[in-house]
Scaffold this active site. Sequence first.
Site, short mmCIF file in Angstrom:
data_model
loop_
_atom_site.label_atom_id
_atom_site.label_comp_id
_atom_site.label_asym_id
_atom_site.label_seq_id
_atom_site.Cartn_x
_atom_site.Cartn_y
_atom_site.Cartn_z
N THR A 1 -10.92 4.47 7.33
CA THR A 1 -11.17 4.90 8.70
C THR A 1 -10.29 6.10 9.10
OG1 THR A 1 -9.59 3.28 9.56
CG2 THR A 1 -11.91 2.62 9.48
N SER A 2 -9.28 6.40 8.28
CA SER A 2 -8.41 7.54 8.60
C SER A 2 -7.67 7.97 7.33
CB SER A 2 -7.39 7.16 9.68
OG SER A 2 -6.51 6.15 9.23
N TYR B 1 7.39 -1.10 -1.80
CA TYR B 1 6.22 -0.23 -1.88
C TYR B 1 6.09 0.36 -3.28
CZ TYR B 1 3.34 3.95 -1.11
OH TYR B 1 2.39 4.94 -1.20
#
Length: 264
Positions: free
Chosen positions: A16-17, A154
């Site tokens: 979506t982005s 991460y």
Amino acid sequence: MKIDLHGKTAIVTGSTSGIGYAIAKGLAQAGARVIVNGRAAARVEEALKKLRADVPGAEASGVAADLVTAEGVESLGSQVEDADILVNNLGIFEPKPFLEIPDSDWLRFFEANVLSGVRMSRRYLPKMLEKNWGRIVFISSESGLNTPAEMVHYGMTKTAQLAVSRGVAELTAGTGVTVNSVLPGPTRSEGVSEFFGKMAAEAGVSQPEMEARFIAEHRPTSLLRRLADVEEVANMVVYVCSPQASATNGAALRVDGGVVKFIA
């Protein structure tokens, strides 16, 4: 080189982005039917509206599903039964000192960044193999090779993606299916831009200055000496998804601006 993906269906998770949206847009420009994905229906509809404006005539639809969960993957799979291209872009990041990362964060990051792609690949790989054509791409990171001290959890997940990608590629030997990873460096996505904007406000400097400081202090090996644009990453992904990339399989392809100082 003209990349033509007409007749192909592409799923881009977390699209979506940011990088995900840029990939969806690039695939749509190449003629693919694109499935946009996000957790919230409103965000998916907003992204679809933008995509259709950016790429007139684009064939696109959306599925709102939280792919961090097995239930979310099952929901998307029940709505989109077959795909020629799968881009496992969904991911989260959060700077946090190692000694302050609880077990729950390690598990949350692993499920979001690794298991989502594992589950999606397990869902769509069999039909790709049956058809003898398919593309699976994991969006990893240069952090998978250079584990960042400011977010070890991460980096761990991005390294794990490389192992999964290469291992799954072994299952495609002798077929028309490929599985690769793309490793962006620091990229000016919406989330990253917000992160630097907050840091800049706290330090009382402009955002461009804060970005330049980050590159100089935390990614000093960068040859690009700036953040990449999302389109620069998407261009590599669109190529890897194309018929022209048929001999590229099991690879970790860097779009890192030269941050990683390895030849191979």
